[in-house]
Design a protein around this motif. Sequence first.
Motif, PDB file in Angstrom:
ATOM      1  N   ARG B 212      21.951  88.073 -56.811  1.00 50.23           N
ATOM      2  CA  ARG B 212      20.521  88.373 -56.715  1.00 50.23           C
ATOM      3  C   ARG B 212      19.979  88.900 -58.025  1.00 50.23           C
ATOM      4  NH1 ARG B 212      21.330  90.357 -50.643  1.00 50.23           N
ATOM      5  NH2 ARG B 212      19.920  88.892 -49.663  1.00 50.23           N
ATOM      6  N   LEU B 213      20.814  89.665 -58.711  1.00 45.09           N
ATOM      7  CA  LEU B 213      20.371  90.266 -59.967  1.00 45.09           C
ATOM      8  C   LEU B 213      20.216  89.223 -61.075  1.00 45.09           C
ATOM      9  CD1 LEU B 213      19.765  92.714 -61.743  1.00 45.09           C
ATOM     10  CD2 LEU B 213      22.210  93.028 -62.061  1.00 45.09           C
ATOM     11  N   ALA B 214      21.150  88.287 -61.133  1.00 48.85           N
ATOM     12  CA  ALA B 214      21.164  87.322 -62.240  1.00 48.85           C
ATOM     13  C   ALA B 214      19.870  86.510 -62.358  1.00 48.85           C
ATOM     14  CB  ALA B 214      22.381  86.404 -62.115  1.00 48.85           C
ATOM     15  N   PRO B 215      19.361  85.905 -61.282  1.00 51.42           N
ATOM     16  CA  PRO B 215      18.106  85.147 -61.422  1.00 51.42           C
ATOM     17  C   PRO B 215      16.942  86.035 -61.834  1.00 51.42           C
ATOM     18  CG  PRO B 215      19.156  84.698 -59.308  1.00 51.42           C
ATOM     19  CD  PRO B 215      19.877  85.846 -59.909  1.00 51.42           C
ATOM     20  N   PHE B 216      16.950  87.237 -61.334  1.00 51.66           N
ATOM     21  CA  PHE B 216      15.899  88.191 -61.694  1.00 51.66           C
ATOM     22  C   PHE B 216      15.897  88.451 -63.201  1.00 51.66           C
ATOM     23  CE2 PHE B 216      14.365  92.438 -62.547  1.00 51.66           C
ATOM     24  CZ  PHE B 216      13.243  92.551 -61.748  1.00 51.66           C
ATOM     25  N   LEU B 217      17.073  88.723 -63.742  1.00 50.65           N
ATOM     26  CA  LEU B 217      17.173  89.018 -65.166  1.00 50.65           C
ATOM     27  C   LEU B 217      16.901  87.778 -66.018  1.00 50.65           C
ATOM     28  CD1 LEU B 217      20.330  91.326 -65.247  1.00 50.65           C
ATOM     29  CD2 LEU B 217      17.924  91.988 -65.265  1.00 50.65           C
ATOM     30  N   ALA B 218      17.413  86.636 -65.571  1.00 56.03           N
ATOM     31  CA  ALA B 218      17.199  85.402 -66.334  1.00 56.03           C
ATOM     32  C   ALA B 218      15.711  85.085 -66.436  1.00 56.03           C
ATOM     33  CB  ALA B 218      17.956  84.248 -65.681  1.00 56.03           C
ATOM     34  N   ALA B 219      15.006  85.222 -65.325  1.00 54.17           N
ATOM     35  CA  ALA B 219      13.569  84.946 -65.338  1.00 54.17           C
ATOM     36  C   ALA B 219      12.844  85.921 -66.261  1.00 54.17           C
ATOM     37  CB  ALA B 219      13.015  85.038 -63.919  1.00 54.17           C
TER      38      ALA B 219
END
Lengths: 237, 237
Positions: B212-219
């Motif tokens: 969940r964290l990864a897409p948030f940070l990537a965006a």
Amino acid sequence: MRAQRPARRTPATDALSQDTKSRILDAAELLFMEHGFEATSLRQLTAAAGVNLAAVNYHFGSKEELFQAVLTRRLDPMNQERIDLLARYEREAGSKPLTCEKILSAMLIPALRLSRDEKRGGKHFLRVLGRAYADPAPFIRNFLSAQYAEMIARFKEAFLKALPHLTKQELTWRLHFVMGALSYTLAGTDSLKLMLQVITNDQDNDELLLQRLAPFLAAGLKAPLGDAKKLELVSGD
Amino acid sequence: MRAQRPARRTPATDALSQDTKSRILDAAELLFMEHGFEATSLRQLTAAAGVNLAAVNYHFGSKEELFQAVLTRRLDPMNQERIDLLARYEREAGSKPLTCEKILSAMLIPALRLSRDEKRGGKHFLRVLGRAYADPAPFIRNFLSAQYAEMIARFKEAFLKALPHLTKQELTWRLHFVMGALSYTLAGTDSLKLMLQVITNDQDNDELLLQRLAPFLAAGLKAPLGDAKKLELVSGD
DNA sequence: GTCTATACCACGATAGAC
DNA sequence: GTCTATCGTGGTATAGAC
């Protein structure tokens, strides 16, 4: 001059060294910021405030309750400001849902104002707050969750309307990330600044910082749902 | 059995209650996680480890140096793993720049593996680490910035290639936000969980969290540059 | 070299004098 | 409301046992 205990303090009366209680609060805010809660002794605190050692226990009951008083003095008004600002935005928007950016503004602007207001502790207080988030002491954790309950609930509701594609659970996690990045940033932990070799000069102020943080958070909130395989988080070697 | 001080320890020898030094480190990791650094006394720590009070000062010099030893034991290998994984990804990609997601994977996967590995402290350690980030004590800040220097430099370089539209300064700030959200999340501060009313069950594990964290940070990393007026951060009330 | 017992001063908290 | 004396506990240093 007769000693007395005012029922309610106004910012104006806090301006210059006044009664014992306020002197303790101001000294505590500064020292907790510099050294943290546990590492600040009541002896140095009362010495800095120019009051007797026992005054803290008399006025606040304990060191822990003093810490809560330091937090609540700034945090309650700031969170109320956030709630009010969000309500105003919602009123102005009528029946239309707010944008992510607008909701984020309602969170960030009151924090920015507080950080700029030297009379309300400014950055000192936000750094104390940022550290408090990460503190494992139960009395701090319970206190903070109670202080934030209403604000978080309202903003969660607003974000849910703005981001209908997210499930409630997904949004909860993303708000967790938002609060993490926010508190971290506002706390201004020097370790990260040092790690990243940031040169923080006076021009690089808090407003510019939040203008950088806001697009980052907005993009994260609006991101599509994650795909595990895409990120190769499954540990294959 | 003759007492001796091994030059280098292997995970295998750490498995069951071994020498004094390791027993102290294990007890310290657990207690620092539960109560924080300052709130943990050497008396309860040495009692939990089953060693004499003076053993900490004999083996580590001071409580502060013990804390650094607790951090370095896990942090150095994890950051080395991150550097190695990033290098492998870059080798595999040839001359093409890596995607944001791929670079983030190189940061998150070693952290995820550590959090799952009970033999290496698991979540206990990451929580200690998350709290350490926010600690104002100079000895912690300086220590962490030194420990992270190499890793941060390499990842910054990789991100610069992946995100050519960002200035170096802009990227620095976004990495700051990434580290904030990451350490916060990995630290698993209960106060936020409580605030957000997250129900953390066993299924809701760390892998799911990082997914969940990864897409948030990537965006967030890929977000367009901020527009001040769009966010209305200028306080016109 | 490793461990133990013990002494030292500063800490948070409180009771009781003023 | 304020102050002093005091208690139990904190980190640390060290002398001496093994």
